[in-house]
Motif scaffolding. Structure first.
Motif, PDB file in Angstrom:
ATOM      1  N   ALA A  43       0.521  -1.375   0.180  1.00 16.76           N
ATOM      2  CA  ALA A  43      -0.026   0.166  -0.030  1.00 16.76           C
ATOM      3  C   ALA A  43       1.032   1.189  -0.016  1.00 16.76           C
ATOM      4  O   ALA A  43       1.709   0.771   0.264  1.00 16.76           O
ATOM      5  N   ASP A  44       0.348   1.977  -0.679  1.00 19.28           N
ATOM      6  CA  ASP A  44       1.239   3.503  -0.552  1.00 19.28           C
ATOM      7  C   ASP A  44       1.438   3.986   0.843  1.00 19.28           C
ATOM      8  O   ASP A  44       2.145   5.070   1.268  1.00 19.28           O
ATOM      9  N   LEU A  45       0.456   3.597   1.881  1.00 20.97           N
ATOM     10  CA  LEU A  45       0.983   4.501   3.361  1.00 20.97           C
ATOM     11  C   LEU A  45       0.274   3.137   4.240  1.00 20.97           C
ATOM     12  O   LEU A  45      -0.552   2.454   3.994  1.00 20.97           O
ATOM     13  N   VAL A  46       1.127   2.699   4.676  1.00 20.44           N
ATOM     14  CA  VAL A  46       0.914   1.996   5.730  1.00 20.44           C
ATOM     15  C   VAL A  46       0.852   2.296   7.543  1.00 20.44           C
ATOM     16  O   VAL A  46       2.318   2.903   7.968  1.00 20.44           O
ATOM     17  N   LEU A  47      -0.406   2.059   8.098  1.00 17.23           N
ATOM     18  CA  LEU A  47      -0.136   2.778   9.339  1.00 17.23           C
ATOM     19  C   LEU A  47      -0.184   1.658  10.177  1.00 17.23           C
ATOM     20  O   LEU A  47      -0.766   0.517   9.933  1.00 17.23           O
ATOM     21  N   CYS A  48       0.655   1.121  11.453  1.00 15.26           N
ATOM     22  CA  CYS A  48       1.467   0.807  12.372  1.00 15.26           C
ATOM     23  C   CYS A  48       1.409   1.006  13.726  1.00 15.26           C
ATOM     24  O   CYS A  48       2.750   1.331  13.986  1.00 15.26           O
ATOM     25  N   VAL A  49       0.393   1.477  14.235  1.00 19.03           N
ATOM     26  CA  VAL A  49       0.685   2.360  15.443  1.00 19.03           C
ATOM     27  C   VAL A  49       0.099   0.961  17.145  1.00 19.03           C
ATOM     28  O   VAL A  49      -1.082   1.135  16.997  1.00 19.03           O
ATOM     29  N   GLY A  50       1.225   0.955  17.423  1.00 18.17           N
ATOM     30  CA  GLY A  50       1.407   0.012  18.793  1.00 18.17           C
ATOM     31  C   GLY A  50       0.781  -1.001  18.454  1.00 18.17           C
ATOM     32  O   GLY A  50       0.391  -1.919  19.137  1.00 18.17           O
ATOM     33  N   ALA A  51       1.195  -1.596  16.892  1.00 20.09           N
ATOM     34  CA  ALA A  51       0.457  -3.122  16.537  1.00 20.09           C
ATOM     35  C   ALA A  51       1.970  -3.946  16.030  1.00 20.09           C
ATOM     36  O   ALA A  51       1.527  -4.606  15.284  1.00 20.09           O
ATOM     37  N   SER A  52       2.239  -3.289  16.013  1.00 20.04           N
ATOM     38  CA  SER A  52       4.055  -3.993  15.523  1.00 20.04           C
ATOM     39  C   SER A  52       4.682  -6.202  15.624  1.00 20.04           C
ATOM     40  O   SER A  52       4.650  -6.751  15.420  1.00 20.04           O
ATOM     41  N   GLN A  53       3.643  -6.205  16.965  1.00 22.50           N
ATOM     42  CA  GLN A  53       3.040  -7.265  17.359  1.00 22.50           C
ATOM     43  C   GLN A  53       2.537  -8.268  16.657  1.00 22.50           C
ATOM     44  O   GLN A  53       2.771  -9.464  16.687  1.00 22.50           O
TER      45      GLN A  53
END
Length: 247
Positions: A100-110
């Protein structure tokens, strides 16, 4: 049966102020993403704001919490975004929903790997070569003492998080350059953690003899003791990451 309301005081599921959210939306939409992927999206508030600011974009949110996803779908419907966003109840492990052009991963890398380098490698796989990643990741302002760790989450260890410099270095090693580095303020943490418990605390005050009260009180007291211990010790970095071109 009356049960405690859940997270009605929270706008974002993390220490994120309205002012910082506005700045993030402005920065992340400047690259005009056509596709947005939100890992561990919860109810996807930030993703929905990004989609509202980029009328041609579509979004996919992935989470395993049914209630949060339902809240996200309702918010999308209210804002007229239903045709441009999907909320999927599934694991993010080896997800096919990218790049995707923008990936959000906020507090969820696990959700992408047990170790941070693995999660960062997955984020590099999931973003297009000219896209952006917003990584919201915990770090230690200082190494916690053993006594502090014992009062945090179960089995908390000093190596659960890196320091900020190490965190940014890991992102660089994974194939990114940090376009922007910022960290949640103490005010943002206090607003988030207070809002996280506020509904429960009011419910407990009004329903002391409820069959669920003892269990709910224990859970709330444990959470409060943990965050008042990691207050000022645990930080959250918001890293806007640019994929680095191959040599």
């Amino acid at each position: 049966m009356t049960i405690p309301p859940r997270h009605t005081r929270l706008t974002f599921h993390g220490p994120l102020s309205e002012a910082r959210a506005d700045q993030l939306v402005t920065r992340l939409t400047a690259n005009t993403p056509a596709t947005v992927l939100d890992i561990g999206c919860g109810w996807g508030e930030l993703m929905l704001r990004i989609l509202a600011a980029t009328p041609e974009a579509t979004g996919t949110g992935i989470d395993i919490n049914t209630d949060d996803l339902a809240r996200g779908r309702k918010a999308a419907e209210t804002r007229g975004l239903t045709t441009r966003v999907r909320f999927l109840e599934e694991s993010a492990t080896d997800t096919p929903h990218g790049p995707a052009d923008l990936v959000l991963c906020v507090g969820a890398s696990q959700a992408l790997g047990k170790k941070l380098p693995q999660a960062l490698g997955e984020l590099r796989r999931l973003v297009t070569d000219h896209g952006r990643v917003l990584l919201g990741e915990g770090f230690w302002h200082r190494t916690p003492t053993d006594a502090e760790l014992a009062r945090m989450w179960p089995d908390a260890k000093a190596d659960d998080h890196p320091d900020l410099a190490t965190l940014v270095g890991l992102a660089v090693n994974a194939g990114f350059r940090p376009e922007w580095t910022e960290t949640a303020s103490l005010d943002e943490w206090e607003e988030f953690e207070s809002a996280y418990l506020a509904d429960t605390e009011v419910w407990l005050a009004r329903h002391p003899g409820h069959p669920l009260a003892a269990e709910t009180r224990e859970r709330a007291d444990r959470h409060r003791a943990a965050w008042l211990t990691y207050r000022g010790v645990l930080g959250l970095a918001y890293l806007t990451l640019v994929p680095a071109a191959a040599h």
